[in-house]
Design a protein around this motif. Structure first.
Motif, PDB file in Angstrom:
ATOM      1  N   VAL A 240      27.986 -37.652  -9.593  1.00  0.00           N
ATOM      2  CA  VAL A 240      27.811 -38.900  -8.764  1.00  0.00           C
ATOM      3  C   VAL A 240      27.074 -38.525  -7.414  1.00  0.00           C
ATOM      4  N   TYR A 241      27.710 -37.451  -6.770  1.00  0.00           N
ATOM      5  CA  TYR A 241      27.389 -37.100  -5.408  1.00  0.00           C
ATOM      6  C   TYR A 241      25.915 -36.659  -5.338  1.00  0.00           C
ATOM      7  N   PRO A 242      25.573 -35.595  -6.166  1.00  0.00           N
ATOM      8  CA  PRO A 242      24.139 -35.138  -6.243  1.00  0.00           C
ATOM      9  C   PRO A 242      23.320 -36.206  -6.633  1.00  0.00           C
ATOM     10  N   MET A 243      23.639 -37.061  -7.505  1.00  0.00           N
ATOM     11  CA  MET A 243      22.564 -37.894  -7.799  1.00  0.00           C
ATOM     12  C   MET A 243      22.229 -39.108  -6.723  1.00  0.00           C
ATOM     13  N   ILE A 261      29.039 -45.597 -18.458  1.00  0.00           N
ATOM     14  CA  ILE A 261      30.252 -46.085 -17.690  1.00  0.00           C
ATOM     15  C   ILE A 261      30.742 -47.353 -18.554  1.00  0.00           C
ATOM     16  N   ILE A 262      29.783 -48.282 -18.705  1.00  0.00           N
ATOM     17  CA  ILE A 262      30.160 -49.669 -19.506  1.00  0.00           C
ATOM     18  C   ILE A 262      30.537 -49.425 -20.617  1.00  0.00           C
ATOM     19  N   CYS A 263      30.208 -48.457 -21.433  1.00  0.00           N
ATOM     20  CA  CYS A 263      31.002 -48.033 -22.916  1.00  0.00           C
ATOM     21  C   CYS A 263      32.476 -47.706 -22.715  1.00  0.00           C
ATOM     22  N   THR A 264      32.813 -47.294 -21.466  1.00  0.00           N
ATOM     23  CA  THR A 264      34.148 -47.018 -21.598  1.00  0.00           C
ATOM     24  C   THR A 264      35.162 -48.206 -21.628  1.00  0.00           C
ATOM     25  N   GLN A 265      34.480 -49.118 -20.948  1.00  0.00           N
ATOM     26  CA  GLN A 265      35.228 -50.343 -20.890  1.00  0.00           C
ATOM     27  C   GLN A 265      36.614 -50.196 -19.703  1.00  0.00           C
ATOM     28  N   THR A 266      36.495 -49.174 -18.718  1.00  0.00           N
ATOM     29  CA  THR A 266      37.510 -48.730 -18.208  1.00  0.00           C
ATOM     30  C   THR A 266      37.380 -49.131 -16.723  1.00  0.00           C
ATOM     31  N   PHE A 267      38.151 -50.195 -16.227  1.00  0.00           N
ATOM     32  CA  PHE A 267      37.982 -50.759 -14.930  1.00  0.00           C
ATOM     33  C   PHE A 267      38.161 -49.693 -13.824  1.00  0.00           C
ATOM     34  N   THR A 268      39.122 -48.786 -13.821  1.00  0.00           N
ATOM     35  CA  THR A 268      39.461 -47.881 -12.857  1.00  0.00           C
ATOM     36  C   THR A 268      38.096 -46.962 -12.981  1.00  0.00           C
ATOM     37  N   LEU A 269      37.557 -46.669 -13.812  1.00  0.00           N
ATOM     38  CA  LEU A 269      36.485 -45.814 -13.789  1.00  0.00           C
ATOM     39  C   LEU A 269      35.323 -46.475 -13.149  1.00  0.00           C
ATOM     40  N   MET A 270      35.115 -47.729 -13.330  1.00  0.00           N
ATOM     41  CA  MET A 270      34.005 -48.680 -12.896  1.00  0.00           C
ATOM     42  C   MET A 270      34.388 -48.646 -11.362  1.00  0.00           C
ATOM     43  N   LEU A 271      35.657 -49.000 -11.129  1.00  0.00           N
ATOM     44  CA  LEU A 271      36.016 -49.009  -9.543  1.00  0.00           C
ATOM     45  C   LEU A 271      35.700 -47.757  -8.905  1.00  0.00           C
ATOM     46  N   ALA A 272      36.294 -46.613  -9.403  1.00  0.00           N
ATOM     47  CA  ALA A 272      36.083 -45.510  -8.879  1.00  0.00           C
ATOM     48  C   ALA A 272      34.625 -44.933  -8.307  1.00  0.00           C
ATOM     49  N   VAL A 273      33.706 -44.950  -9.384  1.00  0.00           N
ATOM     50  CA  VAL A 273      32.227 -44.871  -9.297  1.00  0.00           C
ATOM     51  C   VAL A 273      31.761 -45.683  -8.193  1.00  0.00           C
ATOM     52  N   PHE A 274      32.172 -47.187  -8.258  1.00  0.00           N
ATOM     53  CA  PHE A 274      31.473 -48.226  -7.575  1.00  0.00           C
ATOM     54  C   PHE A 274      31.953 -47.903  -6.131  1.00  0.00           C
ATOM     55  N   VAL A 444      34.906 -36.151  -5.497  1.00  0.00           N
ATOM     56  CA  VAL A 444      35.417 -36.104  -6.928  1.00  0.00           C
ATOM     57  C   VAL A 444      36.927 -36.253  -7.077  1.00  0.00           C
ATOM     58  N   LEU A 445      37.773 -35.549  -5.868  1.00  0.00           N
ATOM     59  CA  LEU A 445      39.072 -35.795  -5.755  1.00  0.00           C
ATOM     60  C   LEU A 445      39.388 -37.420  -5.860  1.00  0.00           C
ATOM     61  N   PHE A 446      38.721 -38.166  -5.049  1.00  0.00           N
ATOM     62  CA  PHE A 446      38.993 -39.452  -4.716  1.00  0.00           C
ATOM     63  C   PHE A 446      38.970 -40.377  -6.201  1.00  0.00           C
ATOM     64  N   MET A 447      37.659 -40.072  -6.894  1.00  0.00           N
ATOM     65  CA  MET A 447      37.552 -40.724  -8.149  1.00  0.00           C
ATOM     66  C   MET A 447      38.686 -40.351  -9.146  1.00  0.00           C
ATOM     67  N   CYS A 448      39.035 -39.233  -9.260  1.00  0.00           N
ATOM     68  CA  CYS A 448      40.090 -38.653 -10.199  1.00  0.00           C
ATOM     69  C   CYS A 448      41.441 -39.371  -9.673  1.00  0.00           C
ATOM     70  N   PHE A 449      41.772 -39.586  -8.391  1.00  0.00           N
ATOM     71  CA  PHE A 449      42.949 -40.224  -8.025  1.00  0.00           C
ATOM     72  C   PHE A 449      42.876 -41.652  -8.358  1.00  0.00           C
ATOM     73  N   VAL A 450      41.774 -42.368  -8.202  1.00  0.00           N
ATOM     74  CA  VAL A 450      41.693 -43.695  -8.607  1.00  0.00           C
ATOM     75  C   VAL A 450      41.916 -43.848 -10.079  1.00  0.00           C
ATOM     76  N   LEU A 451      41.276 -43.013 -10.978  1.00  0.00           N
ATOM     77  CA  LEU A 451      41.373 -43.121 -12.502  1.00  0.00           C
ATOM     78  C   LEU A 451      42.799 -42.725 -12.756  1.00  0.00           C
ATOM     79  N   GLY A 452      43.452 -41.821 -12.069  1.00  0.00           N
ATOM     80  CA  GLY A 452      44.981 -41.572 -12.380  1.00  0.00           C
ATOM     81  C   GLY A 452      45.640 -42.588 -12.288  1.00  0.00           C
ATOM     82  N   LEU A 453      45.423 -43.920 -11.371  1.00  0.00           N
ATOM     83  CA  LEU A 453      46.259 -45.181 -11.495  1.00  0.00           C
ATOM     84  C   LEU A 453      46.040 -45.832 -13.000  1.00  0.00           C
ATOM     85  N   SER A 454      45.325 -45.338 -13.795  1.00  0.00           N
ATOM     86  CA  SER A 454      45.512 -45.907 -15.308  1.00  0.00           C
ATOM     87  C   SER A 454      45.761 -44.487 -16.255  1.00  0.00           C
TER      88      SER A 454
END
Length: 485
Positions: A240-243, A261-274, A444-454
């Protein structure tokens, strides 16, 4: 148009501020990564001869291309939805990686930042061990679960791979994005074309259904979208960062990433990347402006999602799982009793409420229940009958595992342990705070933390810690390269 050869020759001192390059890949660059990931997939489908090819590819990459090697090794050890990390009976890849890291701790010539990180890990491990002594469970059994928490020690493996070698962060990012795009394509093929588990075979299927080489779970060209759980997309977080900040990526790459990302239908992934993307693109000064635009976009997506038909009649979520996730927060404010509250988080609160209640009744809120084992712990007072589960056959369970990682840490080592865990993560950020690529690790740490909520990309085992460790290692290697220069 910049070719891969141009990227390979880019000076390591180039920074995003000096102008981003257009990212392209030559055809020959795709061959080995695709074959390697197909070998992982075949092994995950229980076609075990493919494991030999996985090993051969790793050996070849170690000898010829260390950038590819550390990426391929991380994909393998993490499993990434491609391969079972326990494919070898009685052995977990993460344990092997941890053993290799421990050996390197003693033989690798350490820089000040590496020494500081190892010292931090030792303090963290000692704190966990002390907290474990307050549990009713035996220390020997607790060590089975406790060993997952310090898996961040893996960071020293990629660092040591470049001992005595130059490290170019541009080349590292180049490889990360290459493998990430392949992973995204695998997700899209499985979700929308194969409609099953073929390319990423070890994503979750309901009803204990498994997809194997000789008994595939698929409905090719039925165009009945399948939800692909995001195990393989945790690795993609590294791109995400280098892109966004390092390369100018073609539109087709962004389309592949977004659709995957949409394929995963995982809100926390969408939220973390967003959220991460919004911060990286807008920066602090323009965050309010871009944030307002983004909110309008989310509102539009919400109403579109509500208008779309559900994937199937039994589904509890909307097609994109955006509207259903937002609606859960609305319902939370309207909750009148514990049963209403238990429905929040797609039923995750049903896991949380009775287990937190038991911790409080046991007066173990400060040190937790300990590192219990879901199968081997036999302490009867910690077995509960969860009245919030609709499936009565699953209502009797050990009051331990939940899918909300901060709560999981609390159940295990209490308020003190939760503070220790958070301080450990913060201390890692402090160690690299002055490094020019510190934002990369932080994102990367932040996105993993958000995903950890689910319950995903857990920062208490290799699933999340391994990905963060690779990002951390890249930051340290880049810092050391520029310090030497």
């Amino acid at each position: 148009m910049a070719k891969a050869t141009n990227i390979n020759n880019t000076s390591a001192t180039a920074t995003p501020a000096e102008g981003r390059q257009l990212l392209t890949f030559e055809k020959r660059e795709w061959v080995q990564p695709v074959l390697f990931m197909l070998s992982l997939s075949a092994t995950g489908l229980r076609f075990y001869p493919a494991l030999l090819f996985v090993i051969l590819f790793l050996v070849k990459a170690f000898r010829e291309d260390r950038y590819s090697f550390i990426v391929m090794l991380t994909l393998t050890v993490a499993g990434s939805g491609l391969i079972d990390p326990r494919v070898i009976p009685g052995v977990r890849f993460s344990d092997l990686a941890a053993i290799a890291a421990l050996v390197l701790v003693f033989i690798y010539r350490k820089t000040p930042q590496v020494r500081a990180t190892i010292g931090l890990l030792v303090i963290y491990l000692l704190a966990l061990f002390v907290l474990a002594t307050f549990s009713l469970e035996s220390i020997s059994l607790q060590l089975v679960s406790l060993r997952n928490y310090p898996m961040f020690v893996y960071f020293i493996v990629p660092v040591a791979c470049f001992a005595g070698r130059d490290f170019d962060i541009t080349l590292f990012f180049h490889k990360v994005i290459l493998f990430s795009i392949i992973m995204c394509v695998f997700y899209i093929l499985d979700a929308y074309i194969i409609c099953g588990n073929l390319f990423v075979p070890l994503t979750k299927l309901w009803g204990d259904v498994q997809s194997t080489f000789y008994d595939l779970y698929w409905e090719p060209f039925k165009f009945h979208p399948l939800r692909k759980y995001p195990a393989g997309m945790f690795f993609v977080l590294l791109s995400v960062y280098p892109m966004l900040r390092y390369f100018k990526c073609p539109h087709w790459m962004w389309a592949v990433l977004v659709v995957a990302i949409i394929c995963t239908q995982t809100f926390t992934l969408m939220l973390a990347v967003f959220i991460t993307s919004l911060y990286l693109v807008a920066g602090r000064k323009r965050l309010v402006k871009y944030g307002f635009i983004a909110i309008l976009g989310v509102v539009a997506v919400y109403f579109v999602d509500r208008a779309l038909p559900k994937p199937d009649e039994s589904s509890h979520g909307s097609a994109l799982r955006v509207a259903s996730s937002v609606d859960q927060f609305i319902d939370l404010f309207n909750a009148v009793d514990a049963e209403d509250l238990a429905e929040f988080g797609t039923g995750r609160m049903a896991q949380v409420i009775p287990k937190v209640d038991l911790v409080m009744r046991e007066h173990r809120q400060w040190t937790g229940l300990g590192f219990l084992h879901p199968d081997k712990t036999k302490i009867s007072r910690y077995v509960i009958d969860n009245e919030f589960y609709s499936d009565v056959t699953a209502s009797e369970e050990l009051a331990f595992e939940v899918e909300v990682i901060p709560v999981q840490v609390f159940l295990t080592i209490g308020y003190i342990g939760l503070v220790v865990h958070l301080l450990f993560l913060i201390a890692l950020m402090v160690i690299v705070r002055r490094d020019r690529m510190a934002v990369y690790f932080n994102s990367v740490l932040f996105m993993c933390f958000v995903l950890g909520l689910s319950g995903f990309a857990r920062l208490i085992d290799f699933q999340g810690l391994g990905i963060c460790a690779l990002a951390y290692a890249a930051v340290l290697l880049d810092h050391y390269r520029h310090k030497e220069a």
